[in-house]
Design a protein around this motif. Structure first.
Motif, PDB file in Angstrom:
ATOM      1  N   TRP A  89       1.921  10.896  -0.212  1.00  0.00           N
ATOM      2  CA  TRP A  89       2.118  11.737   0.064  1.00  0.00           C
ATOM      3  C   TRP A  89       3.385  11.626   0.760  1.00  0.00           C
ATOM      4  N   LYS A  90       4.248  12.967   0.381  1.00  0.00           N
ATOM      5  CA  LYS A  90       5.205  12.512   0.669  1.00  0.00           C
ATOM      6  C   LYS A  90       5.939  12.504  -0.451  1.00  0.00           C
ATOM      7  N   LYS A  91       5.383  11.868  -1.162  1.00  0.00           N
ATOM      8  CA  LYS A  91       6.370  11.026  -2.253  1.00  0.00           C
ATOM      9  C   LYS A  91       6.400  10.316  -1.923  1.00  0.00           C
ATOM     10  N   GLY A  92       6.224   9.301  -0.711  1.00  0.00           N
ATOM     11  CA  GLY A  92       6.596   7.978  -0.293  1.00  0.00           C
ATOM     12  C   GLY A  92       7.790   8.110   0.458  1.00  0.00           C
ATOM     13  N   GLU A  93       8.345   9.424   0.346  1.00  0.00           N
ATOM     14  CA  GLU A  93       9.734   9.559   1.469  1.00  0.00           C
ATOM     15  C   GLU A  93       9.477   8.851   2.296  1.00  0.00           C
ATOM     16  N   SER A  94       8.497   9.420   3.349  1.00  0.00           N
ATOM     17  CA  SER A  94       7.882   8.917   5.014  1.00  0.00           C
ATOM     18  C   SER A  94       5.814   8.745   4.788  1.00  0.00           C
ATOM     19  N   TYR A  95       6.326   7.994   5.864  1.00  0.00           N
ATOM     20  CA  TYR A  95       4.606   7.336   6.184  1.00  0.00           C
ATOM     21  C   TYR A  95       3.785   7.472   7.347  1.00  0.00           C
ATOM     22  N   PRO A  96       2.457   7.619   8.323  1.00  0.00           N
ATOM     23  CA  PRO A  96       2.359   7.936   8.548  1.00  0.00           C
ATOM     24  C   PRO A  96       2.588   7.119   9.695  1.00  0.00           C
ATOM     25  N   ALA A  97       2.722   6.881  11.049  1.00  0.00           N
ATOM     26  CA  ALA A  97       2.930   5.955  11.739  1.00  0.00           C
ATOM     27  C   ALA A  97       2.488   5.328  12.889  1.00  0.00           C
TER      28      ALA A  97
ATOM     29  N   ALA B 286      -1.709  -4.215   7.107  1.00  0.00           N
ATOM     30  CA  ALA B 286      -3.054  -4.648   6.924  1.00  0.00           C
ATOM     31  C   ALA B 286      -3.387  -4.450   5.395  1.00  0.00           C
ATOM     32  N   PHE B 287      -2.939  -3.542   5.119  1.00  0.00           N
ATOM     33  CA  PHE B 287      -3.124  -2.727   4.062  1.00  0.00           C
ATOM     34  C   PHE B 287      -2.395  -3.294   2.524  1.00  0.00           C
ATOM     35  N   ILE B 288      -0.935  -3.182   3.225  1.00  0.00           N
ATOM     36  CA  ILE B 288      -0.245  -4.216   2.295  1.00  0.00           C
ATOM     37  C   ILE B 288      -0.739  -5.578   1.512  1.00  0.00           C
ATOM     38  N   ARG B 289      -1.008  -6.174   2.710  1.00  0.00           N
ATOM     39  CA  ARG B 289      -1.670  -7.214   2.344  1.00  0.00           C
ATOM     40  C   ARG B 289      -2.843  -7.798   1.854  1.00  0.00           C
ATOM     41  N   ASN B 290      -3.830  -6.692   1.782  1.00  0.00           N
ATOM     42  CA  ASN B 290      -4.815  -6.241   0.927  1.00  0.00           C
ATOM     43  C   ASN B 290      -4.630  -6.311  -0.680  1.00  0.00           C
TER      44      ASN B 290
ATOM     45  N   ILE C 194      -8.447  10.086   1.012  1.00  0.00           N
ATOM     46  CA  ILE C 194      -8.407   8.419   1.841  1.00  0.00           C
ATOM     47  C   ILE C 194      -8.192   7.980   3.267  1.00  0.00           C
ATOM     48  N   SER C 195      -8.818   6.928   3.820  1.00  0.00           N
ATOM     49  CA  SER C 195      -8.084   6.628   4.927  1.00  0.00           C
ATOM     50  C   SER C 195      -9.107   5.366   5.195  1.00  0.00           C
ATOM     51  N   MET C 196      -8.256   4.294   6.248  1.00  0.00           N
ATOM     52  CA  MET C 196      -9.249   3.260   6.026  1.00  0.00           C
ATOM     53  C   MET C 196      -8.830   2.672   7.476  1.00  0.00           C
ATOM     54  N   ASP C 197      -9.380   1.163   7.587  1.00  0.00           N
ATOM     55  CA  ASP C 197      -9.673   0.903   9.379  1.00  0.00           C
ATOM     56  C   ASP C 197      -9.771  -0.550   9.909  1.00  0.00           C
ATOM     57  N   TYR C 198      -9.264  -1.185  10.223  1.00  0.00           N
ATOM     58  CA  TYR C 198      -9.354  -2.442  10.155  1.00  0.00           C
ATOM     59  C   TYR C 198     -10.714  -3.210  10.905  1.00  0.00           C
ATOM     60  N   ALA C 199     -11.180  -1.889  12.401  1.00  0.00           N
ATOM     61  CA  ALA C 199     -12.752  -1.560  12.759  1.00  0.00           C
ATOM     62  C   ALA C 199     -13.716  -1.292  11.250  1.00  0.00           C
ATOM     63  N   PRO C 200     -14.262  -2.328  11.185  1.00  0.00           N
ATOM     64  CA  PRO C 200     -16.105  -1.666   9.510  1.00  0.00           C
ATOM     65  C   PRO C 200     -16.601  -1.235   9.744  1.00  0.00           C
ATOM     66  N   TYR C 201     -16.731  -1.169  11.168  1.00  0.00           N
ATOM     67  CA  TYR C 201     -17.855   0.756  11.829  1.00  0.00           C
ATOM     68  C   TYR C 201     -17.271   1.602  11.778  1.00  0.00           C
TER      69      TYR C 201
ATOM     70  N   PRO D  87      -1.497  14.021  -6.905  1.00  0.00           N
ATOM     71  CA  PRO D  87      -0.379  13.298  -6.153  1.00  0.00           C
ATOM     72  C   PRO D  87      -0.327  14.068  -4.666  1.00  0.00           C
ATOM     73  N   GLY D  88       0.053  12.857  -3.482  1.00  0.00           N
ATOM     74  CA  GLY D  88       0.406  13.351  -2.394  1.00  0.00           C
ATOM     75  C   GLY D  88      -1.147  13.437  -1.586  1.00  0.00           C
ATOM     76  N   ARG D  89      -2.194  12.833  -2.155  1.00  0.00           N
ATOM     77  CA  ARG D  89      -3.188  12.973  -1.601  1.00  0.00           C
ATOM     78  C   ARG D  89      -3.607  11.676  -1.183  1.00  0.00           C
ATOM     79  N   ILE D  90      -2.697  10.146  -1.285  1.00  0.00           N
ATOM     80  CA  ILE D  90      -2.981   8.672  -0.725  1.00  0.00           C
ATOM     81  C   ILE D  90      -1.741   8.489  -0.276  1.00  0.00           C
ATOM     82  N   THR D  91      -2.007   7.764   0.950  1.00  0.00           N
ATOM     83  CA  THR D  91      -0.924   7.700   1.758  1.00  0.00           C
ATOM     84  C   THR D  91      -1.223   6.778   2.309  1.00  0.00           C
ATOM     85  N   TYR D  92      -0.968   5.383   3.442  1.00  0.00           N
ATOM     86  CA  TYR D  92      -1.340   4.475   4.489  1.00  0.00           C
ATOM     87  C   TYR D  92      -0.037   4.314   5.165  1.00  0.00           C
ATOM     88  N   PRO D  93      -0.501   4.009   7.034  1.00  0.00           N
ATOM     89  CA  PRO D  93       0.507   3.723   7.622  1.00  0.00           C
ATOM     90  C   PRO D  93       1.520   2.364   7.551  1.00  0.00           C
ATOM     91  N   ALA D  94       2.908   3.630   8.450  1.00  0.00           N
ATOM     92  CA  ALA D  94       3.934   2.326   7.615  1.00  0.00           C
ATOM     93  C   ALA D  94       4.103   1.311   8.771  1.00  0.00           C
TER      94      ALA D  94
END
Length: 420
Positions: free
Chosen positions: A261-269, A216-220, A285-292, A201-208
């Motif tokens: 992260w932060k119990k979903g009360e806030s997200y990385p901007a 894109a994460f939300i659409r995935n 975990i991180s993510m990117d729309y640039a595959p490399y 818990p608290g170790r996963i998040t995604y940008p808002a």
């Protein structure tokens, strides 16, 4: 809507001026287009020599900026005598600038080339902010690009019709540090991701949203939960129908939220903030729309050496980004020369290298000579990158661009604001 209504009045007036044979903004632009189309490529290059191309686009990645400034710009000037002036600006600001110039009747603007795609291309075409069609005028487009490629014909479901040229391909990927997260725990679908979030818990998040990658994460997640086919044929004007179609995915994200992260009360901007958190070990975990992108960050030391990339078993979204020329670009000849150079094997291979960018090429490998193919074969992608054919086999098409703001709005209402 204020901008759209005003623009429509201006465009309608211009059409009437042309119809009655009075010289107006629209008529002048038609003549400029015809003049360029009547010239040979050698004449266009001669007109472009000694000029400066003002290239506007997202400037949030320093590696990309450095590649444009220190690799592309010097080569462009050496080869064609054209200076490249890169201006970092968010696309919404660029479109507002062009809309303002359109409303003011400015025949000569300040932007020659725009980095654009998706809903922004749709907005630009709807408001007649782009010059074209122009891709048929580019020798490298004719030589190296497959005209039957679906992503050359359509951008997020909207016909391109020669008003933008492909710049590079992207595909959504996720990354993890194998020194911190064992391969056996790497999630291959949304269910496994939820279990991982519960375990750590608290170790996963995604940008808002409106961050591009967060959206894109939300659409995935939507594609993984309900299936990509559920997004086909949805009317963006019927928000209720869209919400109903994606409701299982919305419920999933609500279930995931308290373990974030932060119990979903806030997200990385921003994506940059997410990358920094990942590099610091704050998240798994991180993510990117640039595959490399991750491979590039490993090479530059921004990410640990044991970082690896992965995608969901059902696949991840991919898109092509493009270059377009504004309706009032002051240096259209230079813009054409620059875009044509971008479509050369030399530049596409340089852009494919994770050290520079790690962008997937848009040219058709079947059209390359053995020497041109070797430019790509010699690239060392690194251990953090997934092979191109592996990604292609797991590539999902983006939904219609007009659906994206509706999906983001539903996420804000049903996930972000839940419990507030």
């Amino acid at each position: 809507m204020k901008f759209v209504r005003k623009t429509f009045i201006i465009v309608l007036a211009a059409m009437l001026v042309v119809a009655v044979g009075i010289a107006g903004c629209g008529a002048k632009e038609v003549r400029k287009t015809e003049d360029l189309q009547e010239k040979s490529w050698e004449e266009i290059l001669a007109e472009a020599r000694g000029t400066t191309v003002n290239f506007y686009g997202w400037g949030g990645d320093q590696r990309i900026n450095k590649w444009l400034d220190e690799v592309v710009a010097p080569r462009l000037e050496d080869k064609y005598g054209i200076k490249l002036n890169r201006v970092g600006m968010d696309i919404d600001e660029i479109l507002n600038k062009l809309l303002g110039e359109k409303q003011a009747g400015r025949e000569k603007g300040s932007i020659d080339v725009v980095w654009i795609n998706g809903e922004n291309f749709y907005t630009a075409r709807r408001n007649e902010l782009l010059f074209g069609p122009f891709t048929s005028m580019l020798p490298n487009f004719q030589k190296y690009v497959d005209p039957d490629d679906p992503e050359v014909k359509n951008d997020f479901g909207h016909p391109i019709e020669g008003y933008e040229a492909p710049y590079g391909r992207a595909q959504f990927v996720l990354t993890y540090d194998s020194a911190r997260l064992p391969e056996s725990e790497v999630p291959k679908d949304h269910r496994a991701l939820l279990e991982l979030a519960k375990k750590y818990p608290g170790r996963i998040t995604y940008p808002a949203p409106p961050d591009f990658t967060g959206s894109a994460f939300i659409r995935n997640i939507i594609c993984d939960v309900v299936g990509r086919e559920k997004l086909e044929g949805l009317d963006p004007g019927d928000k209720k129908a869209v919400e109903e179609a994606i409701s299982p995915a919305i419920e999933y994200m609500r279930e995931l939220k308290p373990f974030l992260w932060k119990k979903g009360e806030s997200y990385p901007a921003t994506l940059a903030q997410l990358h920094n958190m990942f590099a610091d070990g704050e998240i798994l975990i991180s993510m990117d729309y640039a595959p490399y992108a991750a491979a590039g960050k490993v090479k530059t030391g921004e990410f640990p050496a044991m970082v690896r990339s992965f995608v969901f078993e059902k696949g991840t979204l991919g898109n092509t980004h493009y270059l377009a020329i504004p309706f009032n670009a002051p240096n259209k000849a230079g813009a054409l020369a620059f875009i044509n150079y971008i479509l050369s094997p030399e530049v596409q291979a340089s852009k494919n290298d994770p050290v520079n960018w790690g962008d997937l090429p848009v040219i058709d490998f079947n059209r390359l000579s053995p020497e041109e193919k070797k430019l790509f074969e010699d690239i060392n992608l690194g251990d953090a990158a997934l092979p191109g054919d592996y990604l292609q086999a797991r590539r999902l098409a983006e939904p219609d661009a007009s659906l994206i703001p509706v999906i983001e709005e539903i996420w804000v209402e049903k996930v972000l604001k839940e419990g507030k």
